[in-house]
Design a protein around this motif. Sequence first.
Motif, PDB file in Angstrom:
ATOM      1  N   SER A  40       0.689  -1.080   0.113  1.00 43.32           N
ATOM      2  CA  SER A  40      -0.007  -0.092  -0.121  1.00 43.32           C
ATOM      3  C   SER A  40       0.777   1.256   0.101  1.00 43.32           C
ATOM      4  O   SER A  40       2.165   1.318   0.597  1.00 43.32           O
ATOM      5  N   SER A  45      -1.960   2.353  -7.808  1.00 47.11           N
ATOM      6  CA  SER A  45      -3.313   3.120  -8.087  1.00 47.11           C
ATOM      7  C   SER A  45      -3.155   4.247  -8.885  1.00 47.11           C
ATOM      8  O   SER A  45      -3.636   4.493  -9.959  1.00 47.11           O
ATOM      9  N   GLU A  55      -5.738  10.433 -13.254  1.00 48.82           N
ATOM     10  CA  GLU A  55      -4.776  11.365 -12.756  1.00 48.82           C
ATOM     11  C   GLU A  55      -3.769  11.539 -13.917  1.00 48.82           C
ATOM     12  O   GLU A  55      -4.033  10.844 -15.102  1.00 48.82           O
ATOM     13  N   GLN A  89     -12.061  -2.404  -5.856  1.00 47.54           N
ATOM     14  CA  GLN A  89     -12.205  -3.074  -4.849  1.00 47.54           C
ATOM     15  C   GLN A  89     -13.617  -3.270  -4.085  1.00 47.54           C
ATOM     16  O   GLN A  89     -14.038  -4.230  -3.826  1.00 47.54           O
TER      17      GLN A  89
HETATM   18  P1  ADP Z   1      -5.229   2.209  -2.266  1.00 45.44           P
HETATM   19  O1  ADP Z   1      -3.919   2.045  -1.348  1.00 45.44           O
HETATM   20  O2  ADP Z   1      -6.284   1.146  -1.935  1.00 45.44           O
HETATM   21  O3  ADP Z   1      -4.979   2.554  -3.525  1.00 45.44           O
HETATM   22  P2  ADP Z   1      -5.617   4.744  -1.072  1.00 45.44           P
HETATM   23  O4  ADP Z   1      -6.239   4.763   0.401  1.00 45.44           O
HETATM   24  O5  ADP Z   1      -4.092   4.891  -1.185  1.00 45.44           O
HETATM   25  O6  ADP Z   1      -6.057   3.417  -1.656  1.00 45.44           O
HETATM   26  O7  ADP Z   1      -6.385   6.040  -1.847  1.00 45.44           O
HETATM   27  C1  ADP Z   1      -7.924   5.897  -2.071  1.00 45.44           C
HETATM   28  C2  ADP Z   1      -8.204   7.227  -2.397  1.00 45.44           C
HETATM   29  O8  ADP Z   1      -7.811   8.354  -1.492  1.00 45.44           O
HETATM   30  C3  ADP Z   1      -7.471   7.485  -3.916  1.00 45.44           C
HETATM   31  O9  ADP Z   1      -8.360   8.155  -4.607  1.00 45.44           O
HETATM   32  C4  ADP Z   1      -6.387   8.600  -3.615  1.00 45.44           C
HETATM   33  O10 ADP Z   1      -6.103   9.328  -4.888  1.00 45.44           O
HETATM   34  C5  ADP Z   1      -6.759   9.082  -2.313  1.00 45.44           C
HETATM   35  N1  ADP Z   1      -5.695   9.379  -1.486  1.00 45.44           N
HETATM   36  C6  ADP Z   1      -4.769   8.599  -1.082  1.00 45.44           C
HETATM   37  N2  ADP Z   1      -3.830   9.170  -0.423  1.00 45.44           N
HETATM   38  C7  ADP Z   1      -4.217  10.341  -0.191  1.00 45.44           C
HETATM   39  C8  ADP Z   1      -3.672  11.511   0.748  1.00 45.44           C
HETATM   40  N3  ADP Z   1      -2.455  11.499   1.138  1.00 45.44           N
HETATM   41  N4  ADP Z   1      -4.265  12.622   0.481  1.00 45.44           N
HETATM   42  C9  ADP Z   1      -5.356  12.699  -0.221  1.00 45.44           C
HETATM   43  N5  ADP Z   1      -5.892  11.749  -0.856  1.00 45.44           N
HETATM   44  C10 ADP Z   1      -5.458  10.514  -0.796  1.00 45.44           C
END
Ligand code: ADP
Length: 232
Positions: A40, A45, A55, A89
Amino acid sequence: MIEFQNISKVYQGKNGEVQALEHVNLKIMDGEIYGIIGLSGAGKSTLLSMINGLEYPSEGAVLVNGNNICGMSFSGLQKIRRTIGMIFQEFNLLNSRTVRHNISLPLIIAGEDKAVIRERVDKLLQFVGLTDKAEQFPDQLSGGQKQRVGIARALVTNPSILLSDEATSALDPDTMESILDLLKRINKEMGITIVMVTHQIRAVQKICNKVAVMQSGKVIEEGEVFQVFSNP
Ligand code: ADP
Ligand code: ADP
């Protein structure tokens, strides 16, 4: 073919900049099932979301069948998006709509003819094994069945590429196996290229030809699955 050319991505986070990707170069050929694996936060992603323009890179170019996604007009991007399906997911279904309506949505939005939609959706319901669930609502289905609906919806526009973001991660082991079997059939029988983001080695070993291993925004290994995972 999908080509990532020297991709870097910096997010402006609450606590400063986050370097999500750093100089990523990858080529995904037509007909492959390509795995992108890593922990993770590795950037999987973010990379996947660049294929359909959800993106954009801070640097570098993403080419889909020779078209640069980055400099594209909105209508150009819309056109490309119709050739790319995506599954998630958490399935991302509309709970207030029937299975049939959920699968039909991309075609309804595209203004397709009702009879055409019905025929196409019936075929896909049969393909994913949900003909008897057409008039039910997502809440009445198991996780595996919900993912089958997500898959049918992703296929309804006849895409040439299917993007999968942790599509088997919320499923129990047996259900995961059956969804992986379905993805394999989609690749073989429909000739659809699949790009699959996952943290599950089992998923990659079962169906992928090629794999990129990501860590902290970089690709640290890339190649044929049997070679990458046979390295000590
Ligand atoms: P995964 O690890 O399953 O891909 P994440 O929790 O990293 O899921 O991301 C879920 C969503 O939150 C995505 O749309 C991502 O762009 C957004 N996201 C992830 N990290 C951050 C962050 N630090 N700040 C803002 N948005 C985030
Ligand atoms: P993975 O899919 O491998 O879990 P992601 O691509 O979701 O990784 O995230 C890579 C890094 O970028 C993580 O540090 C994540 O927190 C960060 N990130 C993702 N989306 C955003 C966002 N919208 N804003 C800020 N940071 C983000």
